[in-house]
Design a protein around this motif. Structure first.
Motif, PDB file in Angstrom:
ATOM      1  N   THR A  63       0.997  -1.170   0.025  1.00  0.00           N
ATOM      2  CA  THR A  63       0.072   0.104   0.024  1.00  0.00           C
ATOM      3  C   THR A  63       0.756   1.153  -0.058  1.00  0.00           C
ATOM      4  O   THR A  63       0.608   2.189  -0.753  1.00  0.00           O
ATOM      5  N   LEU A  64       1.821   1.347   0.902  1.00  0.00           N
ATOM      6  CA  LEU A  64       2.703   2.357   0.937  1.00  0.00           C
ATOM      7  C   LEU A  64       3.305   2.711  -0.659  1.00  0.00           C
ATOM      8  O   LEU A  64       3.461   3.689  -0.949  1.00  0.00           O
ATOM      9  N   ALA A  65       3.921   1.444  -1.124  1.00  0.00           N
ATOM     10  CA  ALA A  65       4.388   1.647  -2.699  1.00  0.00           C
ATOM     11  C   ALA A  65       3.582   2.184  -3.461  1.00  0.00           C
ATOM     12  O   ALA A  65       3.712   2.953  -4.348  1.00  0.00           O
ATOM     13  N   ALA A  66       2.150   1.954  -3.384  1.00  0.00           N
ATOM     14  CA  ALA A  66       1.002   2.026  -4.499  1.00  0.00           C
ATOM     15  C   ALA A  66       1.007   3.619  -4.039  1.00  0.00           C
ATOM     16  O   ALA A  66       0.835   4.533  -5.166  1.00  0.00           O
ATOM     17  N   ILE A  67       1.249   4.170  -3.045  1.00  0.00           N
ATOM     18  CA  ILE A  67       0.870   5.477  -2.874  1.00  0.00           C
ATOM     19  C   ILE A  67       1.986   6.442  -3.220  1.00  0.00           C
ATOM     20  O   ILE A  67       1.783   7.312  -3.941  1.00  0.00           O
ATOM     21  N   GLN A  69       3.881   5.354  -5.642  1.00  0.00           N
ATOM     22  CA  GLN A  69       3.923   5.426  -7.138  1.00  0.00           C
ATOM     23  C   GLN A  69       2.995   6.424  -7.577  1.00  0.00           C
ATOM     24  O   GLN A  69       3.234   7.118  -8.687  1.00  0.00           O
ATOM     25  N   ALA A  70       1.881   6.556  -6.993  1.00  0.00           N
ATOM     26  CA  ALA A  70       0.890   7.632  -7.388  1.00  0.00           C
ATOM     27  C   ALA A  70       1.261   9.112  -7.149  1.00  0.00           C
ATOM     28  O   ALA A  70       0.841  10.088  -7.980  1.00  0.00           O
ATOM     29  N   GLU A  71       2.249   9.196  -6.465  1.00  0.00           N
ATOM     30  CA  GLU A  71       2.903  10.660  -6.272  1.00  0.00           C
ATOM     31  C   GLU A  71       3.785  10.825  -7.501  1.00  0.00           C
ATOM     32  O   GLU A  71       4.242  11.765  -7.309  1.00  0.00           O
ATOM     33  N   GLY A  72       4.086   9.867  -8.006  1.00  0.00           N
ATOM     34  CA  GLY A  72       5.219   9.984  -9.335  1.00  0.00           C
ATOM     35  C   GLY A  72       6.466   9.505  -8.873  1.00  0.00           C
ATOM     36  O   GLY A  72       7.259   9.948  -9.910  1.00  0.00           O
ATOM     37  N   SER A 246      -9.246  12.368   9.065  1.00  0.00           N
ATOM     38  CA  SER A 246      -8.584  13.619   8.402  1.00  0.00           C
ATOM     39  C   SER A 246      -8.906  13.902   6.725  1.00  0.00           C
ATOM     40  O   SER A 246      -8.448  14.750   6.158  1.00  0.00           O
ATOM     41  N   MET A 247      -9.326  12.456   6.366  1.00  0.00           N
ATOM     42  CA  MET A 247      -9.521  12.665   4.817  1.00  0.00           C
ATOM     43  C   MET A 247     -10.832  12.494   4.213  1.00  0.00           C
ATOM     44  O   MET A 247     -10.946  11.880   3.242  1.00  0.00           O
ATOM     45  N   GLY A 248     -11.658  12.262   5.353  1.00  0.00           N
ATOM     46  CA  GLY A 248     -13.176  11.672   4.810  1.00  0.00           C
ATOM     47  C   GLY A 248     -13.260  10.523   4.386  1.00  0.00           C
ATOM     48  O   GLY A 248     -12.497   9.461   4.952  1.00  0.00           O
ATOM     49  N   GLU A 249     -13.971  10.168   3.406  1.00  0.00           N
ATOM     50  CA  GLU A 249     -14.185   8.778   3.038  1.00  0.00           C
ATOM     51  C   GLU A 249     -13.139   8.319   1.824  1.00  0.00           C
ATOM     52  O   GLU A 249     -12.704   8.974   1.033  1.00  0.00           O
ATOM     53  N   LEU A 250     -12.421   7.355   2.126  1.00  0.00           N
ATOM     54  CA  LEU A 250     -11.663   6.552   1.403  1.00  0.00           C
ATOM     55  C   LEU A 250     -12.023   5.236   0.966  1.00  0.00           C
ATOM     56  O   LEU A 250     -12.870   4.709   1.660  1.00  0.00           O
ATOM     57  N   ARG A 251     -11.500   4.780  -0.317  1.00  0.00           N
ATOM     58  CA  ARG A 251     -12.100   3.228  -0.840  1.00  0.00           C
ATOM     59  C   ARG A 251     -10.744   2.695  -1.158  1.00  0.00           C
ATOM     60  O   ARG A 251      -9.899   3.181  -2.006  1.00  0.00           O
ATOM     61  N   GLY A 252     -10.399   1.731  -0.582  1.00  0.00           N
ATOM     62  CA  GLY A 252      -9.319   0.867  -0.807  1.00  0.00           C
ATOM     63  C   GLY A 252      -9.956  -0.691  -1.533  1.00  0.00           C
ATOM     64  O   GLY A 252     -11.083  -0.982  -1.377  1.00  0.00           O
ATOM     65  N   GLU A 282      -3.046  15.008  -1.572  1.00  0.00           N
ATOM     66  CA  GLU A 282      -3.976  14.061  -1.158  1.00  0.00           C
ATOM     67  C   GLU A 282      -4.408  12.964  -2.229  1.00  0.00           C
ATOM     68  O   GLU A 282      -4.608  11.741  -1.846  1.00  0.00           O
ATOM     69  N   ARG A 283      -4.557  13.453  -3.380  1.00  0.00           N
ATOM     70  CA  ARG A 283      -4.850  12.581  -4.498  1.00  0.00           C
ATOM     71  C   ARG A 283      -3.961  11.355  -4.504  1.00  0.00           C
ATOM     72  O   ARG A 283      -4.387  10.178  -4.645  1.00  0.00           O
ATOM     73  N   SER A 284      -2.505  11.433  -4.416  1.00  0.00           N
ATOM     74  CA  SER A 284      -1.883  10.171  -4.392  1.00  0.00           C
ATOM     75  C   SER A 284      -2.450   9.094  -3.279  1.00  0.00           C
ATOM     76  O   SER A 284      -2.298   8.012  -3.571  1.00  0.00           O
ATOM     77  N   ILE A 285      -2.646   9.810  -2.156  1.00  0.00           N
ATOM     78  CA  ILE A 285      -3.282   8.804  -1.031  1.00  0.00           C
ATOM     79  C   ILE A 285      -4.297   7.950  -1.562  1.00  0.00           C
ATOM     80  O   ILE A 285      -4.520   6.851  -1.399  1.00  0.00           O
ATOM     81  N   ARG A 286      -5.310   8.826  -1.945  1.00  0.00           N
ATOM     82  CA  ARG A 286      -6.463   8.345  -2.366  1.00  0.00           C
ATOM     83  C   ARG A 286      -6.299   7.128  -3.755  1.00  0.00           C
ATOM     84  O   ARG A 286      -7.094   5.991  -3.612  1.00  0.00           O
ATOM     85  N   ASP A 287      -5.715   7.588  -4.657  1.00  0.00           N
ATOM     86  CA  ASP A 287      -5.415   6.765  -5.777  1.00  0.00           C
ATOM     87  C   ASP A 287      -4.580   5.515  -5.491  1.00  0.00           C
ATOM     88  O   ASP A 287      -5.013   4.445  -5.956  1.00  0.00           O
ATOM     89  N   GLY A 288      -3.622   5.716  -4.544  1.00  0.00           N
ATOM     90  CA  GLY A 288      -2.804   4.713  -4.163  1.00  0.00           C
ATOM     91  C   GLY A 288      -3.485   3.559  -3.570  1.00  0.00           C
ATOM     92  O   GLY A 288      -3.555   2.195  -3.694  1.00  0.00           O
ATOM     93  N   ILE A 289      -4.172   3.951  -2.581  1.00  0.00           N
ATOM     94  CA  ILE A 289      -5.045   2.894  -1.868  1.00  0.00           C
ATOM     95  C   ILE A 289      -6.070   2.518  -2.452  1.00  0.00           C
ATOM     96  O   ILE A 289      -6.457   1.102  -2.151  1.00  0.00           O
TER      97      ILE A 289
END
Length: 428
Positions: A63-67, A69-72, A246-252, A282-289
């Motif tokens: 999951t950390l790797a995915a986040i 990666q989403a950060e670029g 802190s980020m509202g709703e997330l979908r994993g 924050e978008r990187s966290i949402r996309d990665g998860i």
């Protein structure tokens, strides 16, 4: 040698813990340091995050790797064991190391490493760090193999350490109390390097605080931050919905109930990475998860293989993992729960089998490893516990029997060991 011959050479000429257990365990870092010096300390050429723990370290690492990666970032990911192909252990942006790279490493370096008699994991770690340096990764997420203090990944100085949790596993190496095991895991805590602890007990918490104080390392406890307020399985059954502080709703995209604790740990780690400005969006966290499996190749975590009947496999392999799996299995809406089950011989078979649902139909089996509990032993314990099942010498036979017996409304679970899941994924 071609790739298949090279992998067979690695498995057959070095002690492999996954195959032979305790005899492959090498205490100390002398061989690791010799390999590291030979390759000019490749791990110093990129930043790292170090992840240890009894359960959940694989999911947290992916999951950390995915986040990231989403950060670029260009992200290395080193995990173990593999399920289908050796190359799964070493990835860059989700792509496995190539067969050619594995062959080249062995052909070019065997004259140096053969006299050292390295373990399989020592050699694989050297290959991973060398490959990450050659690929010029920005950052690598490195999962501890076993323990922490004496694990050969512990030559790195990460920007962040993560310890997911502590429960009883590998006690012959790590100790017979939770405090002793925590002491081994705490060995990855480095001077002045922040550390995130996912879950604690009173006795393990003291160990982590003491070690962090000695190393003057800032320490955070994910349980105290309580980032996850609520969680539920997604309406379509694929993934989870999280309500966060802190980020509202997330979908994993990872579904298992145990992922709630993992996600709380991940988000605590993410907060530290945001404070370091490693993660900015924050978008990187949402996309990665939301795309862990697809972006990193993660398999075997409450992985759904088919519907009607539903088939799910999971690599949970010890009492800590089965505390969650047994509860989730008992709540599955289905006509009949069917479980294909086997374990390996350094696990607490009796304790795990005491957690198995008593109303399921069982298909006892054994994985294709020398460390497997013989199916006869599993079936004998099952009989004493009045669990209803049949025995099969191979995972494929057990699975096909379960599938043949099942109605479309049934639920089939395959697990008990990473090696059971590996055998399954090799043919489905």
């Amino acid at each position: 040698m071609n790739y298949q011959q090279t992998v067979e050479y690695l498995f057959n000429s070095t002690p492999v813990f996954e195959h032979v257990g305790a005899s492959a365990y090498k205490e100390g870092l002398s061989t690791t340091k010799a390999l590291d010096a030979h390759f000019a300390h490749p791990h110093r050429q990129f930043r790292t995050i170090h992840v240890a723990g009894t359960n959940g370290k694989g999911s947290c690492s992916h999951t950390l790797a995915a986040i990231l990666q989403a950060e670029g970032y260009k992200v290395g990911l080193y995990t173990s064991p593999h399920l289908v192909d050796f190359r799964e252990r070493i990835r860059v942006n989700g792509q496995c190391i190539s067969e050619e790279e594995v062959v080249r490493f062995v052909e070019e370096e065997r004259a140096f490493f053969e006299p050292l008699n390295p373990s399989f994991f020592e050699l694989t770690t050297a290959l991973a760090f060398k490959y990450f340096a050659e690929q010029r990764v920005d950052i690598a997420v490195v999962e501890v193999g076993l323990g922490g203090r004496l694990d050969c990944t512990n030559i790195i100085t990460p920007i962040l350490s993560v310890i997911t949790n502590i429960s009883f596993d590998h006690t012959q190496f790590l100790g017979h109390t939770l405090a002793q095991i925590a002491g081994e895991k705490a060995g990855i805590i480095k001077p002045h390097i922040p550390v995130v602890i996912g879950e604690t007990t009173p006795e393990t918490r003291e160990v982590f605080i003491r070690k962090a104080t000695e190393e003057e390392a800032p320490i955070w406890f994910a349980e105290e931050e309580e980032e996850i307020l609520d969680s539920r399985t997604a309406p379509d059954g694929m993934g989870r919905i999280y309500q966060t502080r802190s980020m509202g709703e997330l979908r994993g995209d990872l579904t298992g109930d145990y992922q709630v604790r993992n996600m709380n740990t991940v988000l605590c780690a993410v907060h530290r990475l945001r404070e370091m400005q490693v993660i900015r969006q924050e978008r990187s966290i949402r996309d990665g998860i939301g795309q862990v499996a697809s972006s990193t190749g993660l398999m075997g975590r409450w992985q759904c293989l088919r519907k009607h009947p539903s088939v799910v496999c999971d690599t949970g392999h010890n009492a800590g993992g089965w505390q969650y799996l047994s509860r989730q299995l008992r709540t599955q809406p289905c006509r009949q729960l069917r479980i294909v089950f086997g374990m390996v011989d350094d696990k607490d078979l009796e304790t795990v089998m005491a957690m198995l649902p008593d109303d399921a139909r069982y298909y006892w089996t054994q994985p294709t490893t020398k460390r497997a509990f013989p199916v006869e032993k599993v079936a004998d314990i099952a009989g004493r516990r009045h669990l209803n099942g049949r025995s099969f010498a191979h995972v494929a036979d057990a699975y096909h029997a379960a599938l043949q017996d099942a109605d479309p409304e049934d639920f089939i679970f395959v697990g008990g060991s990473s090696y059971i899941v590996a055998d399954l994924l090799a043919f489905v």
